[in-house]
Design an enzyme around this catalytic site. Structure first.
Site, PDB file in Angstrom:
ATOM      1  CB  SER A  40      55.025  37.956  43.511  1.00  9.54           C
ATOM      2  OG  SER A  40      54.222  37.039  42.781  1.00  9.54           O
ATOM      3  CG  ASP A 321      58.447  36.589  35.691  1.00 11.28           C
ATOM      4  OD1 ASP A 321      57.244  36.260  35.588  1.00 11.28           O
ATOM      5  OD2 ASP A 321      58.933  37.006  36.766  1.00 11.28           O
ATOM      6  CG  HIS A 324      55.327  37.621  38.328  1.00 12.68           C
ATOM      7  ND1 HIS A 324      56.491  36.914  38.533  1.00 12.68           N
ATOM      8  CD2 HIS A 324      54.633  37.561  39.503  1.00 12.68           C
ATOM      9  CE1 HIS A 324      56.523  36.462  39.776  1.00 12.68           C
ATOM     10  NE2 HIS A 324      55.406  36.842  40.382  1.00 12.68           N
TER      11      HIS A 324
END
Length: 356
Positions: A40, A321, A324
């Site tokens: 990600s 978040d 991340h």
């Protein structure tokens, strides 16, 4: 005689046009590109095309700082580090997600194969594009490139290109639940198991034509909000940080080994553990005021959802978040990786890797 001269002139003119056309095609085939593999931290939208259970970030407020405030599938408030690296490498638009390509797309600026939730090990993550599959997808792309451009042009194109491989954090997260405090042997065994697989993946990408690798190391994983929320007092998890430190140190040693073993293998290792440590030690120097609380995702489960509120001063937050980094951290990390000294980019920065 005059007709022969005219015929010769026409022939030379047509030959020149053909030569210039071939030269243009060769230039397009040998211009620099960026190919991306991983999780990600570098997924720019591949997971948008996966079944509903796959990790996704294709909803607001993700992308709130992306041009047009578009939630592209990037796990952040705006651009990712790989976007900034691609731009610094001379590519105006970041390489597109592989799963978005249509027949006839040749990926002239590169291709992004990354999938959020994936790891080095195929057992890490569910409903994702595994690293094994990402490499298979690149093999398909490389085969199509050779068929389209010819073996020689394709090989030169890949040799000049940058291969950005950002993966490993999810594997360490998966093992964090079984860590025995103070057990160094267990941590070294985990590192060896993951890196053994990673070495084979790098060799596979090399065998498909890659020569220039940019590999970010794992950061201070024990300090991300999602981990700190499970530690009394909200402190960092020292055991997970130690595992990550061992992993990034062993990753750098692996890259040194491959550079000796594989002819033409060159690399730049971005030390995000060190970069994070520098920011943690003097956040105001780098413009940050909040290191522990995420900008988005302050609900009971710590997730960033369409109904979540988010901070207004996003450039001052280390985390977007619960997992991340923010765009501001990605931008800083990319700058230090691309232009920074050996402290942050070993043995050379990405700029030097591409120019030499």
């Amino acid at each position: 005689m005059e007709k022969l001269q005219q015929a010769a002139t026409i022939f030379l003119f047509l030959s020149l046009i053909s030569f210039l056309a071939n030269l243009s095609t060769a230039a397009a085939a040998t211009s620099r590109a960026v190919f991306v593999f991983g999780d990600s931290t570098v997924d720019v939208g591949n997971n948008n095309f996966l079944p509903s259970d796959a990790p996704k970030a294709n909803f607001h407020p993700y992308g709130v700082d992306f041009p047009g405030r578009i939630p592209t599938g990037r796990f952040g408030n705006g651009f990712l580090g790989v976007d900034f690296v691609a731009h610094a490498a001379g590519i105006h638009r970041s390489p597109p997600p592989f799963l978005s390509l249509r027949n006839g797309d040749h990926g002239r600026r590169g291709v992004n194969f990354a999938s959020a939730g994936s790891g080095v090990l195929d057992t890490t993550g569910t409903d994702v594009v595994t690293m094994t599959q990402q490499i298979k997808d690149f093999s398909t792309f490389a085969g199509n490139l050779r068929a389209s451009k010819g073996d020689r042009s394709a090989a030169f194109f890949l040799r000049k290109s940058l291969f950005y491989v950002s993966v490993g954090s999810n594997d360490l997260f998966a093992f964090s639940t079984v860590l025995i405090p103070g057990n160094s042997t267990q941590k070294d065994e985990i590192v060896a198991a993951v890196l053994g697989q990673f070495a084979g993946q790098l060799r596979s990408i090399y065998q498909l034509g890659a020569r220039k690798f940019a590999v970010p190391g794992t950061g201070q994983l024990g300090c991300i909000p999602g981990v700190r929320s499970r530690v009394p007092g909200g402190a960092c998890n020292p055991e997970l940080n130690d595992l990550s430190l061992r992993y990034k140190t062993a990753t750098r040693a692996l890259l040194d080994q491959l550079a000796v073993e594989l002819k033409g293998f060159r690399f730049s290792f971005s030390d995000f553990f060190e970069i994070g440590s520098q920011i943690q030690s003097d956040p105001q120097k780098y413009g940050f005021t909040e290191l522990a609380v995420p900008c988005c995702g302050l609900d009971a489960e710590g997730r960033c959802t369409p109904n979540s509120t988010y901070c207004s001063h996003r450039n001052q937050y280390f985390f977007w978040d619960a997992v991340h980094p923010s765009q501001a951290v990605y931008r800083l990390g990319a700058r230090l990786s691309f232009y920074g000294p050996c402290q942050f980019a070993y043995p050379v920065n990405i700029h030097s890797l591409l120019e030499n």
